[in-house]
Design an enzyme around this catalytic site. Structure first.
Site, short mmCIF file in Angstrom:
data_model
loop_
_atom_site.label_atom_id
_atom_site.label_comp_id
_atom_site.label_asym_id
_atom_site.label_seq_id
_atom_site.Cartn_x
_atom_site.Cartn_y
_atom_site.Cartn_z
CG PHE A 135 12.70 5.57 7.08
CD1 PHE A 135 12.50 4.59 6.09
CD2 PHE A 135 13.30 5.19 8.27
CE1 PHE A 135 12.91 3.28 6.30
CE2 PHE A 135 13.71 3.87 8.48
CZ PHE A 135 13.51 2.91 7.50
CG ASP A 222 9.96 8.35 13.72
OD1 ASP A 222 10.94 8.30 14.48
OD2 ASP A 222 9.80 7.59 12.74
CE LYS A 251 18.30 5.19 12.70
NZ LYS A 251 17.01 5.48 12.10
#
Ligand SMILES: *Cc1c(COP(=O)(O)O)cnc(C)c1O
Length: 404
Positions: A135, A222, A251
């Site tokens: 993702f 990532d 995040k």
């Protein structure tokens, strides 16, 4: 309550399957809904609020900065952006940073770096190796990089230039080295988050690092979900003793204030030049102050060590309590990123947990995902184990006796 909810959501595009709860305030690992009901937050706004809710250090930084200067744009120098770049690159062992507002944007920057890197090496149509079940976000380029057909469905034509291989399969990557002369980079999560808390074999990242070195590919990690202490080190790649060429974070960086960063080094730091990329909001004084307060707090309160230690405790407690429970397939984790995989879809558990005052998540259909805040106290951690194990046990029993 129901009518109120409908009223509230009718003018919002229905892109989310929301749970029937609305929160009003938070304190540490606790959240209160608009009926005064209290919940233990074991998902932290999807790995965002690592310091918990309403953290005094973040509040102080935000209030001070909001009363001084929120935004000027990247037309001008931004002192707190400079300071944050220094801190992050020192922590990563990289050279510089591009600031943006989300994980998907951080990955867009990485993808653009990979394309320029490829063109510089004379590759006309550069490709990036990406993984199954990965993702990377929801913009067109990042959803094209994402290894989930559900996320791509209907948005074709996808962005070209991605070659997909299974996760944690170094042989598949090796064979591309001989088959595909267009490869410019590898984009990979050190632990797959949305893909079901997938932890690769310990030599996966070191082997990818060597392959990238041998072929002149950029190793792009990532760390949007795994970074900023979540996996028990500041960056998850530090478990593998490697340094990537590009690393994306977002995040938890601002503890809820939107901020993302694409960090680069080893030659990748010089690829994006004036005019090749940009962001209006990216790295504004408010977001950077929030992020600096996060980094200060992680360090002062040794919260990353705490995440590693608490993660071990949680994992062994879950293993002890759930080992012999039918339908529990696997219990895995690193730091405070924990997955409990069942042999059947278990989305219903999210609702049952909510009723019990506990916020959890299920990802990849069958994996209960926990991303509790790093400030979780021992008593809260124990309560989390007790409450969740009870829920899983009764869920497991109803599967075997569906009529009860
Ligand atoms: C959440 C996530 C993203 C996307 O971040 P947004 O801030 O939602 O754009 C990208 N990569 C990974 C690994 C993520 O977990």
């Amino acid at each position: 309550m129901v009518a109120n909810r409908e009223l509230m959501t009718t003018r919002i595009m229905p892109t989310y399957a929301r749970l029937p709860v609305t929160f009003e305030r938070g304190d540490g690992a606790w959240l209160w809904d608009n009926n005064g009901q209290r919940y233990l937050d074991a998902i932290s706004g999807i790995a965002v609020c690592g310091l918990g809710h309403a953290h005094p250090a973040v509040r102080k930084a935000l209030c001070e900065q909001a009363g001084t200067l929120i935004h000027t744009s990247n037309l001008y120098g931004i002192e707190f952006q400079e300071r944050l770049a220094l801190r992050l690159t020192d922590l990563a062992g990289l050279e510089n940073a591009f600031f943006c507002n989300s994980g998907t944007e951080a990955n867009e920057a990485a993808i653009k770096i990979a394309r320029l890197h490829g063109h510089r090496r004379g590759i006309e149509s550069p490709a990036i190796i990406v993984m199954e079940n990965s993702f990377h976000g929801r913009t067109l380029a990042t959803l094209s990089a994402t290894g989930n057909p559900k996320i791509q469905a209907g948005f074709e034509p996808l962005v070209q230039g991605f070659v997909r291989v299974p996760y944690d399969d170094i042989t598949a990557v090796e064979s591309l080295a001989s088959d595909n002369p267009n490869i410019a980079a590898v984009l990979v999560e050190p632990i797959q988050g949305e893909g079901g808390v997938r932890i690769p074999t310990p030599d996966y990242l070191p082997k990818l690092r060597r392959l990238c070195d041998r072929h002149g590919w950029l190793l792009m990690l990532d760390e949007v979900q795994t970074g900023i202490g979540r996996a028990g080190r500041f960056f998850a790649f530090q478990h593998a003793n490697i340094v990537p060429d590009v690393c994306t974070v977002a995040k938890a960086l601002g503890n809820g204030v939107p901020i993302g960063a694409c960090l680069a080094g080893n030659g990748a730091a010089e690829i994006l030049t004036a005019g090749t990329h940009g962001s209006t909001f990216g790295g504004n004084p408010l977001a950077c102050r929030a992020a600096l307060s996060v980094l200060d707090t992680l360090e002062q309160d040794t919260l990353i060590e705490r995440a590693a230690q608490l993660g071990h405790t949680l994992l062994s407690s879950f293993r002890e309590r759930l080992n012999h429970v039918p339908h529990v397939l696997d219990i895995r984790g690193k730091g405070l990123m924990i997955g409990i995989e069942l042999d059947t879809p278990c989305g219903a558990l999210v609702h049952q947990a909510l009723e019990a005052g506990l916020l959890i998540n299920v990802t990849a259909d069958r994996t209960i995902r926990l991303l509790p805040p790093l400030i979780l106290a021992d008593g809260q951690s124990q309560w989390l184990v007790d409450a969740l194990c009870r829920l899983i046990q009764s869920f497991s029993q109803t599967l075997d006796r569906p009529d009860q």
